[in-house]
Design a protein around this motif. Structure first.
Motif, mmCIF file in Angstrom:
data_model
loop_
_atom_site.group_PDB
_atom_site.id
_atom_site.type_symbol
_atom_site.label_atom_id
_atom_site.label_comp_id
_atom_site.label_asym_id
_atom_site.label_seq_id
_atom_site.Cartn_x
_atom_site.Cartn_y
_atom_site.Cartn_z
ATOM 1 N N LEU A 1 29.023 -5.453 43.422
ATOM 2 C CA LEU A 1 29.145 -4.663 42.197
ATOM 3 C C LEU A 1 30.334 -5.092 41.336
ATOM 4 C CD1 LEU A 1 28.350 -1.249 43.870
ATOM 5 C CD2 LEU A 1 26.939 -2.351 42.105
ATOM 6 N N GLY A 2 31.124 -6.045 41.848
ATOM 7 C CA GLY A 2 32.207 -6.622 41.068
ATOM 8 C C GLY A 2 33.482 -5.796 41.024
ATOM 9 N N ILE A 3 33.666 -4.891 41.997
ATOM 10 C CA ILE A 3 34.846 -4.022 41.933
ATOM 11 C C ILE A 3 35.718 -4.077 43.181
ATOM 12 C CG2 ILE A 3 33.767 -2.439 40.289
ATOM 13 C CD1 ILE A 3 33.258 -0.537 42.612
ATOM 14 N N TRP A 4 35.370 -4.913 44.159
ATOM 15 C CA TRP A 4 36.172 -4.947 45.387
ATOM 16 C C TRP A 4 37.628 -5.303 45.107
ATOM 17 C CZ3 TRP A 4 36.693 -3.309 50.107
ATOM 18 C CH2 TRP A 4 37.613 -3.932 50.965
ATOM 19 N N ASP A 5 37.866 -6.327 44.306
ATOM 20 C CA ASP A 5 39.241 -6.763 44.041
ATOM 21 C C ASP A 5 40.071 -5.652 43.395
ATOM 22 O OD1 ASP A 5 38.703 -9.226 45.105
ATOM 23 O OD2 ASP A 5 38.386 -10.220 43.171
ATOM 24 N N GLY A 6 39.424 -4.770 42.656
ATOM 25 C CA GLY A 6 40.145 -3.706 41.982
ATOM 26 C C GLY A 6 40.492 -2.531 42.868
ATOM 27 N N VAL A 7 39.870 -2.447 44.049
ATOM 28 C CA VAL A 7 40.137 -1.305 44.939
ATOM 29 C C VAL A 7 40.656 -1.727 46.312
ATOM 30 C CG1 VAL A 7 38.421 0.158 43.805
ATOM 31 C CG2 VAL A 7 37.750 -1.186 45.816
ATOM 32 N N ALA A 8 40.684 -3.021 46.605
ATOM 33 C CA ALA A 8 41.044 -3.489 47.951
ATOM 34 C C ALA A 8 42.404 -2.977 48.402
ATOM 35 C CB ALA A 8 41.004 -5.017 48.006
ATOM 36 N N PHE B 1 31.284 -0.128 38.080
ATOM 37 C CA PHE B 1 31.519 1.310 37.891
ATOM 38 C C PHE B 1 32.975 1.680 38.190
ATOM 39 C CE2 PHE B 1 30.757 1.295 42.419
ATOM 40 C CZ PHE B 1 31.259 2.485 42.939
ATOM 41 N N ALA B 2 33.423 2.811 37.626
ATOM 42 C CA ALA B 2 34.852 3.157 37.561
ATOM 43 C C ALA B 2 35.370 3.786 38.850
ATOM 44 C CB ALA B 2 35.097 4.088 36.378
ATOM 45 N N LEU B 3 35.243 3.067 39.963
ATOM 46 C CA LEU B 3 35.706 3.601 41.240
ATOM 47 C C LEU B 3 37.223 3.700 41.285
ATOM 48 C CD1 LEU B 3 35.114 4.561 44.103
ATOM 49 C CD2 LEU B 3 35.024 2.164 44.822
ATOM 50 N N ALA B 4 37.916 2.678 40.824
ATOM 51 C CA ALA B 4 39.384 2.691 40.854
ATOM 52 C C ALA B 4 39.930 3.848 40.029
ATOM 53 C CB ALA B 4 39.936 1.362 40.347
ATOM 54 N N ALA B 5 39.354 4.090 38.876
ATOM 55 C CA ALA B 5 39.802 5.197 38.037
ATOM 56 C C ALA B 5 39.558 6.533 38.723
ATOM 57 C CB ALA B 5 39.085 5.150 36.688
ATOM 58 N N LEU C 1 30.132 10.084 39.842
ATOM 59 C CA LEU C 1 30.049 8.646 39.589
ATOM 60 C C LEU C 1 28.613 8.185 39.749
ATOM 61 C CD1 LEU C 1 33.150 7.271 41.559
ATOM 62 C CD2 LEU C 1 32.819 7.123 39.082
ATOM 63 N N ASP C 2 28.207 7.254 38.933
ATOM 64 C CA ASP C 2 26.941 6.554 39.118
ATOM 65 C C ASP C 2 27.263 5.139 39.564
ATOM 66 O OD1 ASP C 2 25.254 8.676 38.282
ATOM 67 O OD2 ASP C 2 25.704 8.199 36.176
ATOM 68 N N ILE C 3 26.663 4.730 40.671
ATOM 69 C CA ILE C 3 26.973 3.407 41.206
ATOM 70 C C ILE C 3 26.176 2.354 40.446
ATOM 71 C CG2 ILE C 3 26.802 1.920 43.237
ATOM 72 C CD1 ILE C 3 27.359 4.367 44.953
ATOM 73 N N ALA C 4 26.912 1.464 39.802
ATOM 74 C CA ALA C 4 26.334 0.378 39.015
ATOM 75 C C ALA C 4 27.381 -0.723 38.917
ATOM 76 C CB ALA C 4 25.959 0.882 37.615
#
Length: 263
Positions: A164-171, A131-135, A125-128
């Motif tokens: 990074l705009g992804i907290w809600d998707g992985v919380a 980025f596709a952490l949930a996937a 993964l590249d952190i940006a």
């Protein structure tokens, strides 16, 4: 955010009472020594420093836990001589209660925040932003963090993922650990697909690998302040504080993944 299911309330209260006694008893029994309360992420490096002849001669020993837990114990009267927090907030908390010796507080070391996976994982993964952490977690995989609302490492992690705009998707996929070393262990044992810990934690654990490092701009600077605590301003405490900040101590911190504190 996921936590393991616990026992019924009466048993919970009984167990908490026993654990509280067990945690406090060793501290009470050894209150005559030079006790350092230190953030859990410092354990490998601080153990090495306290094993140095100069520190061993002082009879110094350390108790490790989340900075939040240690700060509350200090507030409650725990007999620690020095406190090393993993963030400024919990040192500020102790200082607001007039429990820091004036003029002894200093920024000791800095750190970085990293995404880790089990050593044999093939995750890349590249952190940006976005980025596709949930996937990367897959259908049922979990993300290990220190408790994100109170423990410094967890707070930094939540701030970075929010930025990074992804907290809600992985919380809802988060496994919240009591401290960052516990979060690291979830990943090392393969119980979490990924984890967010400090660089120093990853350096100390061969069972994990660093997938990527979070950009500094995604979270507040990671700073570990140290101070002598009220009632313990003695020559031995001053000498230990000097040892922690001396070149030999700083070299050990660097070997374990820390760096100089940000200006």
């Amino acid at each position: 955010m996921v936590r393991a299911a616990g026992p019924s309330r009466p048993w919970c209260l009984a167990i908490r009472g026993v654990l509280a006694f067990a945690l406090c008893a060793p501290v009470m029994a050894r209150a005559d020594g030079l006790l350092v309360f230190a953030a859990a992420s410092l354990k490998p490096s601080l153990d090495a420093i306290l094993a140095m002849p100069e520190a061993a001669a002082l009879g110094a020993r350390a108790s490790y836990a989340a900075s939040s837990q240690l700060a509350r114990q200090i507030e409650a009267g725990a007999p620690a001589a020095l406190f090393i927090s993993a963030d400024q907030d919990w040192m500020d908390h102790v200082e607001r209660h007039a429990l820091v010796v004036e003029g002894t507080r200093a920024n000791l070391v800095g750190n970085a925040l990293v995404l880790v996976a089990p050593k044999d994982s093939a995750t890349k993964l590249d952190i940006a932003p976005g980025f596709a952490l949930a996937a990367a977690l897959g259908k049922d995989g979990r993300l290990a963090l220190a408790e994100p609302n109170s423990v410094p490492a967890g707070k930094y992690a939540k701030a970075a993922l929010t930025k990074l705009g992804i907290w809600d998707g992985v919380a809802t996929r988060v496994v919240a650990a009591d401290d960052v070393r516990a979060a690291l262990n979830f990943v090392a044992r393969g119980e979490a697909v990924l984890g967010v810990v400090y660089r120093s934690d990853a350096v100390s654990e061969p069972a994990v690998r660093v997938v990527a490092t979070f950009p500094e701009a995604t979270h507040a600077p990671i700073v570990y302040p140290v101070a002598i605590l009220a009632g313990h301003d003695a020559p031995a405490a001053r000498k230990l504080l000097d040892l922690l900040r001396a070149p030999a101590g700083r070299a050990i911190f660097r070997e374990h993944g820390f760096d100089a504190p940000p200006e």
